[in-house]
Scaffold this motif. Structure first.
Motif, PDB file in Angstrom:
ATOM      1  N   ILE A  26      71.777  10.066  53.914  1.00 54.94           N
ATOM      2  CA  ILE A  26      71.897   8.823  53.153  1.00 54.94           C
ATOM      3  C   ILE A  26      73.308   8.304  53.350  1.00 54.94           C
ATOM      4  CG2 ILE A  26      71.846   7.846  50.827  1.00 54.94           C
ATOM      5  CD1 ILE A  26      69.741  10.039  50.159  1.00 54.94           C
ATOM      6  N   LYS A  27      73.420   7.118  53.953  1.00 55.44           N
ATOM      7  CA  LYS A  27      74.753   6.657  54.368  1.00 55.44           C
ATOM      8  C   LYS A  27      75.354   5.575  53.473  1.00 55.44           C
ATOM      9  CE  LYS A  27      73.392   7.056  59.146  1.00 55.44           C
ATOM     10  NZ  LYS A  27      72.103   6.475  58.774  1.00 55.44           N
ATOM     11  N   SER A  28      74.601   5.107  52.506  1.00 57.97           N
ATOM     12  CA  SER A  28      75.148   4.062  51.643  1.00 57.97           C
ATOM     13  C   SER A  28      74.432   4.101  50.296  1.00 57.97           C
ATOM     14  CB  SER A  28      74.960   2.672  52.278  1.00 57.97           C
ATOM     15  OG  SER A  28      73.580   2.355  52.280  1.00 57.97           O
ATOM     16  N   LEU A  29      75.028   3.395  49.350  1.00 48.78           N
ATOM     17  CA  LEU A  29      74.419   3.269  48.028  1.00 48.78           C
ATOM     18  C   LEU A  29      73.059   2.578  48.141  1.00 48.78           C
ATOM     19  CD1 LEU A  29      75.430   3.991  45.192  1.00 48.78           C
ATOM     20  CD2 LEU A  29      76.405   1.686  45.045  1.00 48.78           C
ATOM     21  N   ALA A  30      73.000   1.585  49.008  1.00 47.43           N
ATOM     22  CA  ALA A  30      71.737   0.845  49.185  1.00 47.43           C
ATOM     23  C   ALA A  30      70.657   1.780  49.729  1.00 47.43           C
ATOM     24  CB  ALA A  30      71.959  -0.334  50.124  1.00 47.43           C
ATOM     25  N   GLU A  31      71.023   2.667  50.648  1.00 46.97           N
ATOM     26  CA  GLU A  31      70.042   3.623  51.187  1.00 46.97           C
ATOM     27  C   GLU A  31      69.616   4.619  50.104  1.00 46.97           C
ATOM     28  OE1 GLU A  31      71.515   3.711  55.841  1.00 46.97           O
ATOM     29  OE2 GLU A  31      71.151   5.614  54.821  1.00 46.97           O
ATOM     30  N   ALA A  32      70.574   5.004  49.270  1.00 43.38           N
ATOM     31  CA  ALA A  32      70.254   5.940  48.180  1.00 43.38           C
ATOM     32  C   ALA A  32      69.264   5.291  47.209  1.00 43.38           C
ATOM     33  CB  ALA A  32      71.527   6.352  47.452  1.00 43.38           C
ATOM     34  N   ALA A  33      69.474   3.992  46.943  1.00 42.55           N
ATOM     35  CA  ALA A  33      68.598   3.280  45.999  1.00 42.55           C
ATOM     36  C   ALA A  33      67.155   3.237  46.515  1.00 42.55           C
ATOM     37  CB  ALA A  33      69.126   1.866  45.765  1.00 42.55           C
ATOM     38  N   ILE A  34      67.004   3.246  47.817  1.00 42.29           N
ATOM     39  CA  ILE A  34      65.650   3.268  48.395  1.00 42.29           C
ATOM     40  C   ILE A  34      65.108   4.701  48.378  1.00 42.29           C
ATOM     41  CG2 ILE A  34      64.327   2.925  50.548  1.00 42.29           C
ATOM     42  CD1 ILE A  34      66.379   0.602  51.129  1.00 42.29           C
ATOM     43  N   ALA A  35      65.951   5.645  48.810  1.00 38.37           N
ATOM     44  CA  ALA A  35      65.501   7.045  48.919  1.00 38.37           C
ATOM     45  C   ALA A  35      65.088   7.637  47.575  1.00 38.37           C
ATOM     46  CB  ALA A  35      66.610   7.887  49.548  1.00 38.37           C
ATOM     47  N   VAL A  36      65.737   7.208  46.492  1.00 32.80           N
ATOM     48  CA  VAL A  36      65.435   7.795  45.184  1.00 32.80           C
ATOM     49  C   VAL A  36      63.979   7.543  44.773  1.00 32.80           C
ATOM     50  CG1 VAL A  36      66.140   5.819  43.731  1.00 32.80           C
ATOM     51  CG2 VAL A  36      66.417   8.147  42.862  1.00 32.80           C
ATOM     52  N   GLN A  37      63.397   6.496  45.320  1.00 31.11           N
ATOM     53  CA  GLN A  37      61.991   6.206  44.966  1.00 31.11           C
ATOM     54  C   GLN A  37      61.047   7.279  45.499  1.00 31.11           C
ATOM     55  OE1 GLN A  37      61.339   4.166  42.723  1.00 31.11           O
ATOM     56  NE2 GLN A  37      63.287   3.066  42.675  1.00 31.11           N
ATOM     57  N   GLY A  38      61.511   8.075  46.467  1.00 30.08           N
ATOM     58  CA  GLY A  38      60.669   9.166  46.989  1.00 30.08           C
ATOM     59  C   GLY A  38      61.037  10.515  46.390  1.00 30.08           C
ATOM     60  N   CYS A  39      61.858  10.505  45.355  1.00 28.87           N
ATOM     61  CA  CYS A  39      62.353  11.780  44.805  1.00 28.87           C
ATOM     62  C   CYS A  39      61.244  12.578  44.111  1.00 28.87           C
ATOM     63  CB  CYS A  39      63.482  11.515  43.810  1.00 28.87           C
ATOM     64  SG  CYS A  39      64.197  13.055  43.185  1.00 28.87           S
ATOM     65  N   THR A  40      61.170  13.871  44.469  1.00 28.01           N
ATOM     66  CA  THR A  40      60.230  14.784  43.799  1.00 28.01           C
ATOM     67  C   THR A  40      60.986  16.041  43.332  1.00 28.01           C
ATOM     68  OG1 THR A  40      59.703  15.790  45.941  1.00 28.01           O
ATOM     69  CG2 THR A  40      58.275  14.006  45.198  1.00 28.01           C
ATOM     70  N   ARG A  41      62.271  15.879  43.033  1.00 27.16           N
ATOM     71  CA  ARG A  41      63.113  17.041  42.702  1.00 27.16           C
ATOM     72  C   ARG A  41      62.754  17.682  41.370  1.00 27.16           C
ATOM     73  NH1 ARG A  41      67.864  17.840  45.374  1.00 27.16           N
ATOM     74  NH2 ARG A  41      67.626  16.859  47.381  1.00 27.16           N
ATOM     75  N   CYS A  42      62.137  16.928  40.486  1.00 29.94           N
ATOM     76  CA  CYS A  42      61.567  17.526  39.267  1.00 29.94           C
ATOM     77  C   CYS A  42      60.243  16.814  39.044  1.00 29.94           C
ATOM     78  CB  CYS A  42      62.515  17.369  38.068  1.00 29.94           C
ATOM     79  SG  CYS A  42      62.571  15.695  37.405  1.00 29.94           S
ATOM     80  N   SER A  43      59.549  17.153  37.987  1.00 28.39           N
ATOM     81  CA  SER A  43      58.184  16.612  37.847  1.00 28.39           C
ATOM     82  C   SER A  43      58.136  15.209  37.248  1.00 28.39           C
ATOM     83  CB  SER A  43      57.357  17.562  36.977  1.00 28.39           C
ATOM     84  OG  SER A  43      57.953  17.636  35.705  1.00 28.39           O
ATOM     85  N   LEU A  44      59.268  14.670  36.811  1.00 28.05           N
ATOM     86  CA  LEU A  44      59.224  13.397  36.074  1.00 28.05           C
ATOM     87  C   LEU A  44      58.702  12.232  36.898  1.00 28.05           C
ATOM     88  CD1 LEU A  44      62.512  13.577  33.935  1.00 28.05           C
ATOM     89  CD2 LEU A  44      60.189  14.271  33.334  1.00 28.05           C
ATOM     90  N   TYR A  45      58.850  12.309  38.216  1.00 34.59           N
ATOM     91  CA  TYR A  45      58.394  11.206  39.082  1.00 34.59           C
ATOM     92  C   TYR A  45      56.890  10.977  38.957  1.00 34.59           C
ATOM     93  CZ  TYR A  45      56.188  14.407  42.362  1.00 34.59           C
ATOM     94  OH  TYR A  45      55.358  15.333  42.915  1.00 34.59           O
ATOM     95  N   GLN A  46      56.167  12.013  38.552  1.00 34.48           N
ATOM     96  CA  GLN A  46      54.700  11.914  38.506  1.00 34.48           C
ATOM     97  C   GLN A  46      54.212  10.954  37.425  1.00 34.48           C
ATOM     98  OE1 GLN A  46      52.752  15.840  38.384  1.00 34.48           O
ATOM     99  NE2 GLN A  46      54.671  16.685  39.136  1.00 34.48           N
ATOM    100  N   PHE A  47      55.031  10.760  36.396  1.00 35.63           N
ATOM    101  CA  PHE A  47      54.570   9.999  35.233  1.00 35.63           C
ATOM    102  C   PHE A  47      55.259   8.645  35.082  1.00 35.63           C
ATOM    103  CE2 PHE A  47      54.742  14.601  34.537  1.00 35.63           C
ATOM    104  CZ  PHE A  47      53.382  14.871  34.568  1.00 35.63           C
TER     105      PHE A  47
END
Ligand code: URA
Length: 226
Positions: A26-47
């Motif tokens: 992840i090379k920029s804040l803008a890229e991080a803002a996109i990548a976070v939408q695919g985060c599955t690091r804990c279960s909260l993304y499911q809900f």
């Protein structure tokens, strides 16, 4: 507490976190803002509806960190736009801080709630969820490089300082992080919404505004010295 030394924190990092061991760089804040939408690091993304990333200029010298998005933030995809956001906005204005010039985010990026009929009742994130999401806060901090970060409430304190100390004991004295920047601790704005005694609310609101003024003064001092 280990802080991000570069903009690419180590992976994987937490027993309680799940998800891919590798992320594309992840090379920029803008890229991080996109990548976070695919985060599955804990279960909260499911809900949650979506991840709510931070907002503000990438070069902001002040960062504000809350707990997690609430019901309205989850739907809007923006931090602090609901009732707590209104309290926060009023306090920023009273302290002479322009919200457009600061970076506003949360320790945890997905809304944690319990369904109750048509309502979604806020639930406090646990230690594993806070640690899992620190990956994203570390990235935000590594890109934005704030001089002063304001931790609003216990969850932000736990994430930024790794401390379960009370707000009262930490308030008033800035703490320096390994990266040289400073953290100032204050209440979470929703605390004012939960208080019932009007006199107490007025006094606590003044203290909150005073904390924001102190953070602004520290930022001004550090920016002047830089
Ligand atoms: N409470 C938070 O901690 N963050 C938000 O964005 C909204 C409410």
């Amino acid at each position: 507490m280990a802080r991000a030394k570069s903009n690419q924190p180590m992976l994987p990092f937490d027993d309680e976190a799940s998800g891919p061991a590798e992320l594309p760089e992840i090379k920029s804040l803008a890229e991080a803002a996109i990548a976070v939408q695919g985060c599955t690091r804990c279960s909260l993304y499911q809900f949650a509806t979506q991840a709510v990333f931070g907002e503000g200029p990438a070069e902001a010298s002040m960062m504000f960190v809350g707990e997690q998005p609430g019901d309205q933030e989850d739907l809007a995809g923006k931090p602090f736009v609901g009732p707590a956001g209104k309290v926060f906005d009023q306090a920023l204005a009273a302290a002479g801080i322009d919200r457009d010039r600061v970076y506003v985010t949360n320790a945890v990026k997905h809304f944690k709630f319990q369904p109750r009929g048509k309502k979604r009742l806020h639930q406090r994130p646990n230690g594993g969820e806070i640690r899992a999401c620190r990956f994203w806060l570390d990235l935000e901090r590594a890109f934005v490089k704030p001089l002063v970060t304001v931790a609003m409430g216990a969850t932000a304190v736990q994430s930024l300082l790794g401390s379960s100390a009370t707000i009262t004991s930490l308030r008033g004295a800035p703490t320096q992080l390994e990266d040289g920047s400073w953290v100032m601790v204050t209440i979470h704005p929703s605390y004012l919404l939960r208080m019932t005694d009007r006199g107490d609310v007025a006094a606590e609101r003044e203290k909150f505004e005073g904390d924001l003024r102190a953070a602004k003064a520290l930022e001004g001092k550090l920016a002047g010295a830089a």
